[in-house]
Design a protein around this motif. Structure first.
Motif, PDB file in Angstrom:
ATOM      1  N   VAL A 146      45.052 -15.333  65.190  1.00 44.75           N
ATOM      2  CA  VAL A 146      44.082 -15.305  64.096  1.00 44.75           C
ATOM      3  C   VAL A 146      43.017 -16.369  64.348  1.00 44.75           C
ATOM      4  CG1 VAL A 146      43.752 -15.620  61.608  1.00 44.75           C
ATOM      5  CG2 VAL A 146      45.804 -14.450  62.454  1.00 44.75           C
ATOM      6  N   LEU A 147      43.429 -17.532  64.797  1.00 41.11           N
ATOM      7  CA  LEU A 147      42.481 -18.619  65.076  1.00 41.11           C
ATOM      8  C   LEU A 147      41.526 -18.244  66.203  1.00 41.11           C
ATOM      9  CD1 LEU A 147      44.947 -21.576  64.705  1.00 41.11           C
ATOM     10  CD2 LEU A 147      43.109 -20.943  63.125  1.00 41.11           C
ATOM     11  N   PHE A 148      42.050 -17.566  67.212  1.00 38.05           N
ATOM     12  CA  PHE A 148      41.189 -17.118  68.303  1.00 38.05           C
ATOM     13  C   PHE A 148      40.130 -16.148  67.770  1.00 38.05           C
ATOM     14  CE2 PHE A 148      40.142 -14.231  71.792  1.00 38.05           C
ATOM     15  CZ  PHE A 148      39.656 -15.154  72.713  1.00 38.05           C
ATOM     16  N   ALA A 149      40.548 -15.204  66.926  1.00 40.41           N
ATOM     17  CA  ALA A 149      39.599 -14.254  66.333  1.00 40.41           C
ATOM     18  C   ALA A 149      38.572 -14.990  65.466  1.00 40.41           C
ATOM     19  CB  ALA A 149      40.361 -13.214  65.514  1.00 40.41           C
ATOM     20  N   LEU A 150      39.022 -16.000  64.718  1.00 39.49           N
ATOM     21  CA  LEU A 150      38.092 -16.786  63.899  1.00 39.49           C
ATOM     22  C   LEU A 150      37.105 -17.561  64.771  1.00 39.49           C
ATOM     23  CD1 LEU A 150      40.383 -18.185  61.059  1.00 39.49           C
ATOM     24  CD2 LEU A 150      38.703 -16.327  60.912  1.00 39.49           C
ATOM     25  N   LYS A 151      37.582 -18.019  65.917  1.00 36.47           N
ATOM     26  CA  LYS A 151      36.693 -18.753  66.820  1.00 36.47           C
ATOM     27  C   LYS A 151      35.596 -17.827  67.354  1.00 36.47           C
ATOM     28  CE  LYS A 151      36.480 -21.931  70.573  1.00 36.47           C
ATOM     29  NZ  LYS A 151      36.912 -23.282  70.577  1.00 36.47           N
ATOM     30  N   VAL A 152      35.959 -16.613  67.714  1.00 37.40           N
ATOM     31  CA  VAL A 152      34.966 -15.641  68.180  1.00 37.40           C
ATOM     32  C   VAL A 152      33.963 -15.365  67.055  1.00 37.40           C
ATOM     33  CG1 VAL A 152      34.622 -13.251  68.943  1.00 37.40           C
ATOM     34  CG2 VAL A 152      36.508 -14.605  69.891  1.00 37.40           C
ATOM     35  N   LEU A 153      34.456 -15.201  65.835  1.00 39.14           N
ATOM     36  CA  LEU A 153      33.582 -14.966  64.684  1.00 39.14           C
ATOM     37  C   LEU A 153      32.673 -16.162  64.428  1.00 39.14           C
ATOM     38  CD1 LEU A 153      33.038 -12.846  62.470  1.00 39.14           C
ATOM     39  CD2 LEU A 153      34.743 -14.026  61.075  1.00 39.14           C
ATOM     40  N   ASN A 154      33.225 -17.352  64.523  1.00 38.97           N
ATOM     41  CA  ASN A 154      32.437 -18.579  64.331  1.00 38.97           C
ATOM     42  C   ASN A 154      31.342 -18.689  65.393  1.00 38.97           C
ATOM     43  OD1 ASN A 154      31.857 -21.063  62.989  1.00 38.97           O
ATOM     44  ND2 ASN A 154      32.885 -22.135  64.665  1.00 38.97           N
ATOM     45  N   ASN A 155      31.669 -18.338  66.618  1.00 40.34           N
ATOM     46  CA  ASN A 155      30.667 -18.363  67.689  1.00 40.34           C
ATOM     47  C   ASN A 155      29.557 -17.344  67.428  1.00 40.34           C
ATOM     48  OD1 ASN A 155      32.024 -20.385  69.021  1.00 40.34           O
ATOM     49  ND2 ASN A 155      33.050 -19.005  70.434  1.00 40.34           N
ATOM     50  N   HIS A 156      29.915 -16.243  66.825  1.00 39.39           N
ATOM     51  CA  HIS A 156      28.909 -15.231  66.478  1.00 39.39           C
ATOM     52  C   HIS A 156      27.936 -15.777  65.424  1.00 39.39           C
ATOM     53  CE1 HIS A 156      27.100 -11.422  65.353  1.00 39.39           C
ATOM     54  NE2 HIS A 156      27.405 -11.693  64.096  1.00 39.39           N
ATOM     55  N   TYR A 157      28.481 -16.450  64.430  1.00 44.21           N
ATOM     56  CA  TYR A 157      27.645 -16.971  63.337  1.00 44.21           C
ATOM     57  C   TYR A 157      26.927 -18.270  63.696  1.00 44.21           C
ATOM     58  CZ  TYR A 157      29.228 -13.496  60.034  1.00 44.21           C
ATOM     59  OH  TYR A 157      29.462 -12.310  59.394  1.00 44.21           O
ATOM     60  N   ASN A 158      27.375 -18.938  64.737  1.00 43.38           N
ATOM     61  CA  ASN A 158      26.756 -20.195  65.168  1.00 43.38           C
ATOM     62  C   ASN A 158      26.446 -20.133  66.660  1.00 43.38           C
ATOM     63  OD1 ASN A 158      27.080 -21.802  62.601  1.00 43.38           O
ATOM     64  ND2 ASN A 158      29.214 -21.254  62.997  1.00 43.38           N
ATOM     65  N   PRO A 159      25.504 -19.279  67.066  1.00 44.26           N
ATOM     66  CA  PRO A 159      25.215 -19.102  68.501  1.00 44.26           C
ATOM     67  C   PRO A 159      24.475 -20.305  69.094  1.00 44.26           C
ATOM     68  CG  PRO A 159      23.636 -17.882  67.189  1.00 44.26           C
ATOM     69  CD  PRO A 159      24.639 -18.470  66.220  1.00 44.26           C
ATOM     70  N   GLY A 160      24.518 -20.374  70.404  1.00 45.13           N
ATOM     71  CA  GLY A 160      23.739 -21.383  71.115  1.00 45.13           C
ATOM     72  C   GLY A 160      24.393 -22.743  71.249  1.00 45.13           C
ATOM     73  N   ARG A 161      25.584 -22.900  70.724  1.00 50.07           N
ATOM     74  CA  ARG A 161      26.264 -24.187  70.847  1.00 50.07           C
ATOM     75  C   ARG A 161      26.953 -24.295  72.206  1.00 50.07           C
ATOM     76  NH1 ARG A 161      30.231 -24.921  66.135  1.00 50.07           N
ATOM     77  NH2 ARG A 161      31.063 -23.208  67.318  1.00 50.07           N
ATOM     78  N   VAL A 162      27.282 -25.516  72.572  1.00 51.84           N
ATOM     79  CA  VAL A 162      27.991 -25.783  73.821  1.00 51.84           C
ATOM     80  C   VAL A 162      29.310 -26.456  73.469  1.00 51.84           C
ATOM     81  CG1 VAL A 162      27.928 -27.058  76.000  1.00 51.84           C
ATOM     82  CG2 VAL A 162      25.851 -25.986  75.120  1.00 51.84           C
ATOM     83  N   SER A 163      30.386 -26.030  74.138  1.00 50.48           N
ATOM     84  CA  SER A 163      31.706 -26.608  73.921  1.00 50.48           C
ATOM     85  C   SER A 163      32.201 -27.251  75.210  1.00 50.48           C
ATOM     86  CB  SER A 163      32.708 -25.532  73.503  1.00 50.48           C
ATOM     87  OG  SER A 163      32.362 -24.972  72.265  1.00 50.48           O
ATOM     88  N   SER A 164      33.051 -28.240  75.056  1.00 49.77           N
ATOM     89  CA  SER A 164      33.681 -28.870  76.211  1.00 49.77           C
ATOM     90  C   SER A 164      35.096 -28.313  76.348  1.00 49.77           C
ATOM     91  CB  SER A 164      33.730 -30.391  76.018  1.00 49.77           C
ATOM     92  OG  SER A 164      34.416 -30.974  77.099  1.00 49.77           O
TER      93      SER A 164
END
Length: 189
Positions: A146-164
């Motif tokens: 579920v967290l993985f799916a939420l992370k994909v959704l979060n990335n959709h709503y907050n594009p252009g960020r960079v993660s380490s």
């Protein structure tokens, strides 16, 4: 479940400390409810992990469909609970405010069931592709899918960020996939 009785759960204590640092008033209602449910079921599980986990054998062949609901909210140990709920805390704060509570609750409910279904489909495919029936018996618990799916959704709503990820700077839209592979390599179980 014996390990929960008579010993201090450092992961649980650290989780409660982290929640107190954020402040209950700063945690949206659905996110707080998900945290509370997972903590409650960690302390008072519906049954031993082999009776609540999801597998092809239990979920599909034996038709124990209630495991689709039980497996995401049970955790193997206090550290499994800690890592999943800290991730839920941050993802929930970001997404629930953006999506509003009703829609976020719906998404959590749908993802919780679908993750178990996808898990069974993938395990069934492994049985067929590798001709290895042992994959039907693999049993999973936890909120990670579920967290993985939420992370994909979060990335959709907050594009252009960079993660380490393991010290590498990666676009957030690809980071969740790199993290998935890294987690599998570091902790295959």
């Amino acid at each position: 479940m014996q390990q929960r009785q008579g010993r201090v759960n450092a992961g649980l204590l650290l989780l409660l400390y982290q929640i107190s640092q954020v402040g209950l008033q700063n945690i949206p209602s659905v996110t707080l409810g998900v945290l509370a449910l997972n903590i409650f079921l960690f302390l008072n599980p519906v049954g031993p992990l082999p009776e609540v986990c999801i597998s092809v054998n239990e979920g599909f062949y034996r038709k124990n469909w209630q495991r689709l609901l039980l497996s995401p909210v049970h955790h193997a140990d206090d550290w499994h609970l800690y890592y999943n709920m800290i991730s839920m805390l941050w993802k929930g704060i970001m997404l629930e405010k953006k999506l509003k509570s009703i829609w976020f609750a719906y998404i959590i409910a749908v993802f919780s069931v679908l993750v178990g279904v996808v898990y069974m489909v993938l395990e069934f495919m492994l049985v067929k592709i590798l001709d290895d029936p042992s994959y039907e018996m693999n049993c999973a618990v936890g909120f990670s899918g579920v967290l993985f799916a939420l992370k994909v959704l979060n990335n959709h709503y907050n594009p252009g960020r960079v993660s380490s990820v393991l010290g590498l700077q990666i676009s957030s839209k690809y980071a969740c996939w790199v993290e998935l592979v890294a987690i599998h390599l570091i902790s295959p179980g």
